[in-house]
Design a protein around this motif. Sequence first.
Motif, PDB file in Angstrom:
ATOM      1  N   TRP A  14       0.803  -1.228   0.000  1.00 32.92           N
ATOM      2  CA  TRP A  14       0.000   0.000   0.000  1.00 32.92           C
ATOM      3  C   TRP A  14       0.834   1.276   0.000  1.00 32.92           C
ATOM      4  O   TRP A  14       0.547   2.186  -0.798  1.00 32.92           O
ATOM      5  CB  TRP A  14      -0.960   0.002   1.199  1.00 32.92           C
ATOM      6  CG  TRP A  14      -1.891   1.170   1.166  1.00 32.92           C
ATOM      7  CD1 TRP A  14      -3.082   1.269   0.504  1.00 32.92           C
ATOM      8  CD2 TRP A  14      -1.700   2.438   1.809  1.00 32.92           C
ATOM      9  NE1 TRP A  14      -3.647   2.504   0.691  1.00 32.92           N
ATOM     10  CE2 TRP A  14      -2.813   3.245   1.487  1.00 32.92           C
ATOM     11  CE3 TRP A  14      -0.697   2.955   2.619  1.00 32.92           C
ATOM     12  CZ2 TRP A  14      -2.950   4.544   1.948  1.00 32.92           C
ATOM     13  CZ3 TRP A  14      -0.830   4.276   3.075  1.00 32.92           C
ATOM     14  CH2 TRP A  14      -1.944   5.043   2.751  1.00 32.92           C
ATOM     15  N   PRO A  15       1.878   1.437   0.832  1.00 33.09           N
ATOM     16  CA  PRO A  15       2.637   2.698   0.794  1.00 33.09           C
ATOM     17  C   PRO A  15       3.247   2.983  -0.572  1.00 33.09           C
ATOM     18  O   PRO A  15       3.238   4.129  -1.032  1.00 33.09           O
ATOM     19  CB  PRO A  15       3.725   2.493   1.869  1.00 33.09           C
ATOM     20  CG  PRO A  15       3.184   1.431   2.763  1.00 33.09           C
ATOM     21  CD  PRO A  15       2.397   0.528   1.876  1.00 33.09           C
ATOM     22  N   LYS A  16       3.763   1.938  -1.225  1.00 30.20           N
ATOM     23  CA  LYS A  16       4.360   2.142  -2.539  1.00 30.20           C
ATOM     24  C   LYS A  16       3.302   2.489  -3.583  1.00 30.20           C
ATOM     25  O   LYS A  16       3.511   3.371  -4.422  1.00 30.20           O
ATOM     26  CB  LYS A  16       5.130   0.888  -2.965  1.00 30.20           C
ATOM     27  CG  LYS A  16       6.382   0.606  -2.138  1.00 30.20           C
ATOM     28  CD  LYS A  16       7.107  -0.602  -2.688  1.00 30.20           C
ATOM     29  CE  LYS A  16       8.386  -0.889  -1.905  1.00 30.20           C
ATOM     30  NZ  LYS A  16       9.110  -2.052  -2.438  1.00 30.20           N
ATOM     31  N   LEU A  17       2.170   1.795  -3.538  1.00 28.60           N
ATOM     32  CA  LEU A  17       1.111   2.074  -4.511  1.00 28.60           C
ATOM     33  C   LEU A  17       0.523   3.460  -4.306  1.00 28.60           C
ATOM     34  O   LEU A  17       0.207   4.174  -5.267  1.00 28.60           O
ATOM     35  CB  LEU A  17       0.011   1.013  -4.412  1.00 28.60           C
ATOM     36  CG  LEU A  17       0.365  -0.375  -4.946  1.00 28.60           C
ATOM     37  CD1 LEU A  17      -0.747  -1.376  -4.639  1.00 28.60           C
ATOM     38  CD2 LEU A  17       0.634  -0.327  -6.450  1.00 28.60           C
ATOM     39  N   ASP A  18       0.351   3.860  -3.045  1.00 24.72           N
ATOM     40  CA  ASP A  18      -0.190   5.182  -2.757  1.00 24.72           C
ATOM     41  C   ASP A  18       0.755   6.262  -3.268  1.00 24.72           C
ATOM     42  O   ASP A  18       0.312   7.255  -3.866  1.00 24.72           O
ATOM     43  CB  ASP A  18      -0.410   5.335  -1.248  1.00 24.72           C
ATOM     44  CG  ASP A  18      -1.153   6.611  -0.901  1.00 24.72           C
ATOM     45  OD1 ASP A  18      -2.328   6.738  -1.298  1.00 24.72           O
ATOM     46  OD2 ASP A  18      -0.554   7.494  -0.245  1.00 24.72           O
ATOM     47  N   ALA A  19       2.050   6.082  -3.059  1.00 22.59           N
ATOM     48  CA  ALA A  19       3.031   7.042  -3.570  1.00 22.59           C
ATOM     49  C   ALA A  19       3.050   7.035  -5.096  1.00 22.59           C
ATOM     50  O   ALA A  19       3.209   8.087  -5.735  1.00 22.59           O
ATOM     51  CB  ALA A  19       4.412   6.716  -3.013  1.00 22.59           C
ATOM     52  N   PHE A  20       2.876   5.856  -5.689  1.00 23.43           N
ATOM     53  CA  PHE A  20       2.879   5.744  -7.150  1.00 23.43           C
ATOM     54  C   PHE A  20       1.711   6.525  -7.753  1.00 23.43           C
ATOM     55  O   PHE A  20       1.878   7.265  -8.729  1.00 23.43           O
ATOM     56  CB  PHE A  20       2.790   4.268  -7.551  1.00 23.43           C
ATOM     57  CG  PHE A  20       2.592   4.044  -9.022  1.00 23.43           C
ATOM     58  CD1 PHE A  20       3.671   4.087  -9.891  1.00 23.43           C
ATOM     59  CD2 PHE A  20       1.326   3.793  -9.532  1.00 23.43           C
ATOM     60  CE1 PHE A  20       3.479   3.891 -11.253  1.00 23.43           C
ATOM     61  CE2 PHE A  20       1.133   3.592 -10.885  1.00 23.43           C
ATOM     62  CZ  PHE A  20       2.220   3.647 -11.751  1.00 23.43           C
ATOM     63  N   ILE A  21       0.520   6.395  -7.178  1.00 22.78           N
ATOM     64  CA  ILE A  21      -0.657   7.100  -7.701  1.00 22.78           C
ATOM     65  C   ILE A  21      -0.460   8.607  -7.607  1.00 22.78           C
ATOM     66  O   ILE A  21      -0.923   9.370  -8.462  1.00 22.78           O
ATOM     67  CB  ILE A  21      -1.930   6.660  -6.950  1.00 22.78           C
ATOM     68  CG1 ILE A  21      -2.194   5.171  -7.206  1.00 22.78           C
ATOM     69  CG2 ILE A  21      -3.137   7.494  -7.377  1.00 22.78           C
ATOM     70  CD1 ILE A  21      -3.300   4.596  -6.361  1.00 22.78           C
ATOM     71  N   GLY A  22       0.239   9.059  -6.577  1.00 18.97           N
ATOM     72  CA  GLY A  22       0.474  10.487  -6.410  1.00 18.97           C
ATOM     73  C   GLY A  22       1.686  11.008  -7.140  1.00 18.97           C
ATOM     74  O   GLY A  22       1.977  12.206  -7.065  1.00 18.97           O
ATOM     75  N   GLN A  23       2.390  10.158  -7.855  1.00 17.18           N
ATOM     76  CA  GLN A  23       3.601  10.583  -8.548  1.00 17.18           C
ATOM     77  C   GLN A  23       3.240  11.433  -9.754  1.00 17.18           C
ATOM     78  O   GLN A  23       2.512  10.982 -10.648  1.00 17.18           O
ATOM     79  CB  GLN A  23       4.416   9.368  -8.985  1.00 17.18           C
ATOM     80  CG  GLN A  23       5.812   9.702  -9.481  1.00 17.18           C
ATOM     81  CD  GLN A  23       6.649   8.446  -9.680  1.00 17.18           C
ATOM     82  OE1 GLN A  23       6.362   7.412  -9.091  1.00 17.18           O
ATOM     83  NE2 GLN A  23       7.673   8.538 -10.508  1.00 17.18           N
TER      84      GLN A  23
END
Length: 444
Positions: A409-418
Amino acid sequence: MSSAGLEQLRAVVLSAPSSRPVGRISAIAPGRVTVQGLNRVAAIGDLVRIMTPDAAMLGEVTALTAAGADVSPDGSPDGLRIGMRAVWLGPATISPHDCWVGRVVDPYGNSIDGRALLPGTQARRLAAAPPDPVCRRALGGRLSTGLCAFNTLLPLVRGQRIGLFAGSGVGKSTLLAALAQRVEADVVVIAMVGERGREVREFIDRVLGPEGMARSVIVAATSDRSAALRRRCASAAMAIAEHFRDAGRHVLLLTDSITRLADAHREIALAAGEPASLRGHPPSMAAQITALCERAGPGQDDQGDITAIFTVLVAGSDMEEPVADVLRGVLDGHVVLDRSIAERGRFPAVDLLKSVSRSLPLAASEQENLLIGEARRLLGAYEKSEMMIQAGLYAPGSDPTVDMAITAWPKLDAFIGQSEPQGIRESFASLARCLSRRTGTAET
């Protein structure tokens, strides 16, 4: 003056009629005046010029009876008197030209950026018909947006029409500006319907910037303008987009917002006597919105395409309110911005699980669809168990999928906000890195 400028000036002179029918005001009411003498020549949607002592005021014909024509004026009725002249101008049209790129105009095609602007040589009706549904092409190839979420999980393809659903203050304007600057397109047409006056200049200078403005045409009708002018803003922007589409270009159309368009239409419809039914909206609201949206999309034969993004202001995140419900049913996808995501500082605040792109699965390869499906599966598992996880009630090892979701989840959340500019291939490579340990998939 250039030969193109002379041709434009010649078209203006030749299109000026030698005479026009004239009527007289017979009744005045809030938001509506009745004109006698024009009901035999005017049609719904035609323009009328009301000759006041100070300056002429334009208006739009909204209803016709045997007694006269009802006109919605583009200004305050203060100062209007019985017996004033009203000149019939004919159908509402606009005459766009290639030289309009980089300019700001009103829904009549007049410059509002302080510089002179000549109209084009061909007048276009604001209420044009969409391309023949049998002859228009299918959706085209995937577009690079520069935003990781839209390059992968919510792909945007050429000719697609999507809705951007958001409350106030969750980053909608910033996301629109990023798309206007980065989406692959020849021309960007932006309709600013009912925006606050200060926000128009701020959007141009600070949000859109010189790079975005260099390929854009902005059509603006601020919140202080009449309902008729605000409603006409979206149709004028669509007509300008159609001008470039017919020239074979790919147009990105951004309309902000459909909610304010619906509010303007409600004012006019109620003043014309149409009853309110859909939470205060008249029944014709749905037809107004769908007719506008259907004009966007792929062209036909040698035409270009109009890729459109329509924004909706949803109060209290109510996706079932009439405007959102109507728009969601006619578009090729919808993107939901969530206030709670914006409040924790992740932008764009896209709620992926509530958003969908109907260009999938055709817009992605089999391998890419596997990555998209796995990302959605893990995000859904995390959301379902989030309350237990945050409260410390979840015991690791209870559910392998939730365990993977907690790690991812932390990586995916950061990815969506990239939001750093990336191509489609690079964005999928980043998504694969977020999921590689859980899917066993090699990075692409």
